[in-house]
Design a protein around this motif. Structure first.
Motif, PDB file in Angstrom:
ATOM      1  N   ASN A  48       0.825  -1.213   0.000  1.00  0.00           N
ATOM      2  CA  ASN A  48       0.000   0.000   0.000  1.00  0.00           C
ATOM      3  C   ASN A  48       0.857   1.260   0.000  1.00  0.00           C
ATOM      4  OD1 ASN A  48      -2.461  -1.295  -0.111  1.00  0.00           O
ATOM      5  ND2 ASN A  48      -2.673  -1.389   2.109  1.00  0.00           N
ATOM      6  N   THR A  51       2.020   1.800  -3.505  1.00  0.00           N
ATOM      7  CA  THR A  51       0.939   2.291  -4.353  1.00  0.00           C
ATOM      8  C   THR A  51       0.563   3.730  -4.021  1.00  0.00           C
ATOM      9  OG1 THR A  51       0.111   0.051  -4.680  1.00  0.00           O
ATOM     10  CG2 THR A  51      -1.436   1.837  -5.079  1.00  0.00           C
ATOM     11  N   THR A  56       4.341   4.714  -8.862  1.00  0.00           N
ATOM     12  CA  THR A  56       4.466   3.278  -8.640  1.00  0.00           C
ATOM     13  C   THR A  56       3.108   2.687  -8.299  1.00  0.00           C
ATOM     14  OG1 THR A  56       4.976   3.629  -6.302  1.00  0.00           O
ATOM     15  CG2 THR A  56       6.851   3.357  -7.795  1.00  0.00           C
ATOM     16  N   ILE A  57       2.950   1.436  -8.646  1.00  0.00           N
ATOM     17  CA  ILE A  57       1.753   0.701  -8.239  1.00  0.00           C
ATOM     18  C   ILE A  57       2.132  -0.757  -8.029  1.00  0.00           C
ATOM     19  CG2 ILE A  57       0.964   0.268 -10.593  1.00  0.00           C
ATOM     20  CD1 ILE A  57      -1.927   0.601  -9.404  1.00  0.00           C
ATOM     21  N   THR A  58       1.707  -1.299  -6.905  1.00  0.00           N
ATOM     22  CA  THR A  58       1.943  -2.706  -6.623  1.00  0.00           C
ATOM     23  C   THR A  58       0.930  -3.507  -7.419  1.00  0.00           C
ATOM     24  OG1 THR A  58       2.685  -2.159  -4.394  1.00  0.00           O
ATOM     25  CG2 THR A  58       2.103  -4.456  -4.812  1.00  0.00           C
ATOM     26  N   VAL A  68       5.922  -4.731  -9.184  1.00  0.00           N
ATOM     27  CA  VAL A  68       5.568  -3.314  -9.111  1.00  0.00           C
ATOM     28  C   VAL A  68       5.805  -2.651 -10.462  1.00  0.00           C
ATOM     29  CG1 VAL A  68       6.083  -1.118  -7.958  1.00  0.00           C
ATOM     30  CG2 VAL A  68       6.207  -3.249  -6.675  1.00  0.00           C
TER      31      VAL A  68
END
Length: 98
Positions: A48, A51, A56-58, A68
Motif C-alpha cells: 500500500n 501504491t 508506482t503501483i503494486t 511493481v
C-alpha cells in the motif's frame, strides 16, 4: 514512518510532475523483488505504501515477491534500494536488530 512516507509522497509528486513536463524521461518498467518481510500485514503495508507513492503501483504480491510497475528508472531504482521495506520492517519489529 508516516512522516517519512508523506515526505516521499511529496518528492514523488514532484518527480511525476517532471515526467509529465518532459515525456521523454518516462521509461516505464515492471520490477520484481523478493521481500524479507514475514507477516502478511507488513507486506500489505509495504504494498500500500508503494501504491500511495506516485509513479508506482503494486501489481501483485505472491509468496513474498512483489511485482511493481514504475514510471521511470529512477523510481524503480529507489524502490529496489529497499529503504521503504527497511522502514516497514522496523515499524513491525521485523528488522534484524529487533
Amino acid at each position: 514512518y508516516v512522516p517519512w512516507l508523506i515526505y516521499q509522497i511529496v518528492i514523488a509528486n514532484l518527480h511525476v510532475a517532471y515526467l509529465i513536463l518532459s515525456p521523454r524521461a518516462i521509461d516505464p518498467r515492471v520490477v520484481r523483488f523478493k521481500t524479507r518481510l514475514k507477516s502478511e500485514f507488513s507486506m500489505v503495508t509495504l504494498g500500500n505504501s508503494i501504491t500511495l507513492t506516485p509513479g508506482t503501483i503494486t501489481m501483485d504480491i505472491v509468496d513474498g515477491e512483489f511485482v511493481v510497475h514504475a514510471l521511470s528508472k529512477k523510481v524503480a531504482d529507489d524502490l529496489v534500494s529497499g529503504e521503504m521495506e527497511r522502514r516497514v520492517a522496523h515499524v513491525y519489529l521485523e528488522d534484524e536488530d529487533a
